[in-house]
Design a protein around this motif. Structure first.
Motif, short mmCIF file in Angstrom:
data_model
loop_
_atom_site.label_atom_id
_atom_site.label_comp_id
_atom_site.label_asym_id
_atom_site.label_seq_id
_atom_site.Cartn_x
_atom_site.Cartn_y
_atom_site.Cartn_z
N PHE A 52 38.26 19.12 36.41
CA PHE A 52 38.86 18.35 37.49
C PHE A 52 39.59 19.26 38.46
O PHE A 52 40.16 20.28 38.07
N GLY A 53 39.56 18.88 39.72
CA GLY A 53 40.19 19.66 40.78
C GLY A 53 39.17 20.15 41.77
O GLY A 53 37.98 20.23 41.49
N HIS A 54 39.64 20.48 42.95
CA HIS A 54 38.78 20.95 44.04
C HIS A 54 38.46 22.42 43.83
O HIS A 54 39.36 23.26 43.88
N ILE A 55 37.18 22.73 43.61
CA ILE A 55 36.78 24.13 43.44
C ILE A 55 36.94 24.85 44.78
O ILE A 55 36.61 24.31 45.84
N LEU A 56 37.45 26.04 44.70
CA LEU A 56 37.69 26.84 45.90
C LEU A 56 36.41 27.55 46.33
O LEU A 56 35.48 27.71 45.54
N SER A 57 36.39 28.02 47.55
CA SER A 57 35.26 28.77 48.08
C SER A 57 35.57 30.27 48.02
O SER A 57 36.70 30.69 48.26
N LYS A 58 34.56 31.04 47.70
CA LYS A 58 34.73 32.49 47.59
C LYS A 58 35.33 33.09 48.87
O LYS A 58 36.22 33.93 48.81
N SER A 59 34.89 32.62 50.00
CA SER A 59 35.34 33.22 51.27
C SER A 59 36.82 33.01 51.53
O SER A 59 37.43 33.77 52.28
N ASN A 60 37.42 32.02 50.90
CA ASN A 60 38.83 31.75 51.12
C ASN A 60 39.72 32.24 49.97
O ASN A 60 40.93 32.00 49.99
N CYS A 61 39.14 32.89 48.98
CA CYS A 61 39.89 33.19 47.75
C CYS A 61 40.17 34.67 47.51
O CYS A 61 40.80 35.02 46.51
N TYR A 62 39.68 35.52 48.36
CA TYR A 62 39.89 36.95 48.17
C TYR A 62 40.50 37.53 49.44
O TYR A 62 40.19 37.09 50.54
N ARG A 63 41.37 38.49 49.27
CA ARG A 63 41.96 39.16 50.43
C ARG A 63 41.78 40.66 50.25
O ARG A 63 41.67 41.16 49.13
N ILE A 64 41.76 41.36 51.34
CA ILE A 64 41.61 42.81 51.30
C ILE A 64 42.98 43.44 51.10
O ILE A 64 43.93 43.13 51.81
N VAL A 65 43.07 44.32 50.12
CA VAL A 65 44.30 45.04 49.83
C VAL A 65 44.01 46.52 50.03
O VAL A 65 43.01 47.05 49.52
N THR A 66 44.86 47.20 50.79
CA THR A 66 44.67 48.63 51.07
C THR A 66 45.74 49.42 50.34
O THR A 66 46.92 49.10 50.40
N PHE A 67 45.29 50.44 49.63
CA PHE A 67 46.19 51.34 48.91
C PHE A 67 46.19 52.68 49.62
O PHE A 67 45.13 53.25 49.87
N LYS A 68 47.36 53.17 49.92
CA LYS A 68 47.49 54.47 50.56
C LYS A 68 47.63 55.53 49.46
O LYS A 68 48.28 55.30 48.44
N SER A 69 47.04 56.66 49.70
CA SER A 69 47.15 57.76 48.76
C SER A 69 48.50 58.46 48.90
O SER A 69 49.03 58.61 50.01
N LYS A 70 49.07 58.89 47.78
CA LYS A 70 50.33 59.65 47.81
C LYS A 70 50.07 61.07 48.31
O LYS A 70 50.96 61.73 48.84
N ASP A 71 48.84 61.50 48.12
CA ASP A 71 48.46 62.84 48.57
C ASP A 71 48.00 62.73 50.03
O ASP A 71 47.02 62.04 50.33
N PRO A 72 48.65 63.41 50.96
CA PRO A 72 48.28 63.29 52.38
C PRO A 72 46.89 63.83 52.69
O PRO A 72 46.33 63.52 53.74
N LEU A 73 46.31 64.61 51.79
CA LEU A 73 44.98 65.15 52.01
C LEU A 73 43.87 64.18 51.57
O LEU A 73 42.71 64.39 51.88
N LYS A 74 44.26 63.16 50.84
CA LYS A 74 43.28 62.18 50.36
C LYS A 74 43.42 60.88 51.12
O LYS A 74 44.51 60.49 51.52
N LYS A 75 42.28 60.22 51.29
CA LYS A 75 42.28 58.92 51.95
C LYS A 75 42.67 57.84 50.94
O LYS A 75 42.45 57.96 49.76
N GLY A 76 43.23 56.77 51.46
CA GLY A 76 43.50 55.60 50.64
C GLY A 76 42.20 54.81 50.46
O GLY A 76 41.13 55.24 50.89
N TYR A 77 42.30 53.67 49.84
CA TYR A 77 41.11 52.86 49.66
C TYR A 77 41.48 51.38 49.74
O TYR A 77 42.64 51.00 49.58
N SER A 78 40.48 50.57 50.01
CA SER A 78 40.66 49.12 50.08
C SER A 78 39.85 48.45 48.99
O SER A 78 38.80 48.96 48.58
#
Length: 140
Positions: free
Chosen positions: A20-46
């Motif tokens: 029971f309950g309204h099933i959610l849609s994939k497109s509305n259920c995920y968000r992009i999270v970006t992590f920055k690297s502590k090392d300035p020479l490395k890129k972060g990732y999403s």
């Protein structure tokens, strides 16, 4: 009405599960999270992260999924079901990802890539949104 399952499959069927309950849609259920690297020479990732609403739906799904919870189906299977939405704004394809993620989360299935056949019908029921489904293992 004829039985769509083989004799062996009919003996295995646990029964129809209703969530029971309204099933959610994939497109509305995920968000992009970006992590920055502590090392300035490395890129972060999403990466994609589940929303609070999706986590709550998964929790409620697992509590209601008494027929298939912890079944651990690890072979090919088919799913036949009906999704009852509260209105016409929702579509089936967005719900499929959430449905199979929930089935994996409650250990009903081990991996959604084992799905061989899927039959879903869409309905409108504003007063009682829900999912009704049957999972059946199949021999290839």
């Amino acid at each position: 009405m004829s039985n769509p399952f083989t004799k062996a499959e009919t003996n295995w069927i646990r029964g129809k599960q209703v969530i029971f309950g309204h099933i959610l849609s994939k497109s509305n259920c995920y968000r992009i999270v970006t992590f920055k690297s502590k090392d300035p020479l490395k890129k972060g990732y999403s990466t994609l992260a589940k929303t609070k609403e999706l986590k709550e739906y998964e929790k409620n799904f697992a509590l209601q999924c008494t027929v298939y919870r912890n079944m651990g189906l690890s072979g090919p299977f088919k799913l036949k079901g009906d999704i009852y939405y509260p209105n016409r704004r929702n579509d089936l394809d967005g719900a499929c990802k959430v449905l199979f993620d929930c089935l994996q989360e409650c250990r009903a299935i081990t991996n959604d890539n084992l799905l061989q056949e899927l039959i879903l019908r869409r309905h409108i029921d504003p007063k009682n949104p829900r999912i009704e489904f049957v999972i059946t293992p199949i021999n290839l």
